[in-house]
Write an enzyme that holds these catalytic residues in place. Structure first.
Site, PDB file in Angstrom:
ATOM      1  N   HIS A  61     -19.026  41.813   2.906  1.00  0.00           N
ATOM      2  CA  HIS A  61     -20.209  41.342   2.635  1.00  0.00           C
ATOM      3  C   HIS A  61     -21.179  42.121   2.279  1.00  0.00           C
ATOM      4  O   HIS A  61     -20.869  43.266   2.854  1.00  0.00           O
ATOM      5  CB  HIS A  61     -20.383  40.660   3.570  1.00  0.00           C
ATOM      6  N   ASP A  63     -24.359  43.002   3.468  1.00  0.00           N
ATOM      7  CA  ASP A  63     -24.895  43.448   4.395  1.00  0.00           C
ATOM      8  C   ASP A  63     -23.997  44.631   5.384  1.00  0.00           C
ATOM      9  O   ASP A  63     -24.450  45.467   6.463  1.00  0.00           O
ATOM     10  CB  ASP A  63     -25.239  42.640   5.034  1.00  0.00           C
ATOM     11  N   HIS A  64     -22.334  44.594   4.815  1.00  0.00           N
ATOM     12  CA  HIS A  64     -21.787  45.845   5.698  1.00  0.00           C
ATOM     13  C   HIS A  64     -20.812  46.892   5.111  1.00  0.00           C
ATOM     14  O   HIS A  64     -20.742  47.835   5.171  1.00  0.00           O
ATOM     15  CB  HIS A  64     -20.380  44.426   6.122  1.00  0.00           C
ATOM     16  N   HIS A 136     -14.275  34.145  10.257  1.00  0.00           N
ATOM     17  CA  HIS A 136     -16.074  34.509   9.092  1.00  0.00           C
ATOM     18  C   HIS A 136     -15.509  33.722   7.651  1.00  0.00           C
ATOM     19  O   HIS A 136     -14.471  33.220   7.743  1.00  0.00           O
ATOM     20  CB  HIS A 136     -16.139  36.441   8.648  1.00  0.00           C
ATOM     21  N   ASP A 207     -18.465  40.849  11.551  1.00  0.00           N
ATOM     22  CA  ASP A 207     -18.965  39.139  11.329  1.00  0.00           C
ATOM     23  C   ASP A 207     -18.134  37.807  12.093  1.00  0.00           C
ATOM     24  O   ASP A 207     -16.787  38.404  11.262  1.00  0.00           O
ATOM     25  CB  ASP A 207     -19.671  38.921  10.037  1.00  0.00           C
TER      26      ASP A 207
HETATM   27 ZN   LIG Z   1     -20.310  38.719   6.695  1.00  0.00          ZN
HETATM   28 ZN   LIG Z   2     -23.196  40.143   8.185  1.00  0.00          ZN
END
Ligand SMILES: [Zn+2]
Ligand SMILES: [Zn+2]
Length: 303
Positions: A61, A63-64, A136, A207
């Site tokens: 993802h 944001d990572h 996740h 996550d």
């Molecule tokens: Zn994620």
């Molecule tokens: Zn995340």
């Protein structure tokens, strides 16, 4: 061991929090876990150091991962020559490979990408890097740094009292060897060395929804860094999106018997201190706190 929280926000950066990244320093070695957009600036801001050789990504993802291209570019401009190793779940070659090729000329240092799977154990000197499974969206890993058991404590005063001269004999006894002295006496290690001492264990979830695989990975950990994207008010949303509430993370911490829990990956809907998340977690597990960017946690030996 020291852990620095470089980014503690979920999904998007806020004024107070950047997106996911965590630096672990152990005996001079730096390990970076996740690398959200702007991570390199957080590394400067919180003086966590740039001499990273290993980056462990939990999942792909944005944001990572979006901080990877910028970090590589800066490392290139700094004249780095040492290889950089990037690790992630299945698909890393393609996913991380695309990020490393983004907007830059070929770096002058080697960038190696490795795909890991849950259950992998990478022996690294005095510790193992244990790969766990998170729950996740898609393949998502969690990581544990598990130090090996250390030798028991050697008792120098008793060694002197027994007439054993300081020197190589001490080292041999400390490592578990029985030794014969000049006068014929035999000294066994049990006389001078205490029981083996357990190493430290730090777990980072990335996550995840609450799950038993994380509980097992975190069993007896000195520090569990668990995501807590939401509070109980958003429990439904947590289920739909594959995340945890602060309360759920605290239950994992309690069941795993960890010493300390730090919550991260906090939704932008909560304020800087996120008091509601803290309260929910502490109701279940007293040694809980909510991370903020720049928080440094020292993980000491439990003795
Ligand atoms: Zn994620
Ligand atoms: Zn995340």
């Amino acid at each position: 061991m020291q852990v620095t929280f470089l980014g503690t926000s979920a999904a998007v950066p806020t004024v107070d929090r950047n997106v996911a990244a965590l630096m672990l320093q152990r005996d001079g070695e730096l390990l970076l876990f996740d690398c959200g957009e702007g991570t390199q600036r957080q590394m400067m801001r919180y003086a966590s150091g740039f001499a990273v050789d290993d980056v462990f990504i939990t999942h792909f993802h944005a944001d990572h991962t979006l901080g990877i291209p910028g970090l590589l570019r800066t490392m290139g401009l700094q004249g780095r020559t040492a290889p950089l190793r990037l690790y992630g779940p299945r698909g890393a070659q393609r996913q991380i490979g695309a990020l490393t090729a983004l907007g830059m000329e070929r770096p002058k240092f080697a960038v190696e990408v490795f795909e890991l799977r849950a259950g992998d154990v990478m022996p690294r000197g005095e510790y193992d890097l244990v790969v766990g499974e998170a729950q996740h969206k898609g393949d998502c890993l969690a990581y544990a740094i598990a130090e090996r058991e250390r030798l028991g404590r050697f008792d120098p005063a008793r060694a002197v009292a027994l007439g054993i001269p300081e020197g190589p004999l001490w080292g041999r006894i400390h490592k578990g060897e029985s030794v014969s002295l000049d006068d014929g006496r035999v000294v066994s290690p049990q006389e001078l060395v205490g029981p083996p001492r357990t190493g430290r264990r730090v777990v980072y979830t990335g996550d995840t929804a609450p799950c038993s695989a994380i509980t097992e990975l975190a069993r007896g950990a000195d520090l569990l860094v668990h995501e807590a994207t939401f509070g109980e008010d958003e429990r439904e949303r947590a289920r739909e999106t594959g995340h945890s509430t602060a309360r759920e993370a605290a239950i994992v911490a309690r069941e795993a018997g960890v010493k300390r829990l730090v919550l991260t990956h906090v939704s932008a809907r909560y304020t800087r201190e996120a008091p509601e998340l803290l309260a929910e977690a502490r109701e279940i597990f007293a040694a809980a706190e909510v991370a903020r960017d720049g928080l440094v946690v020292d993980v000491l030996f439990g003795e």
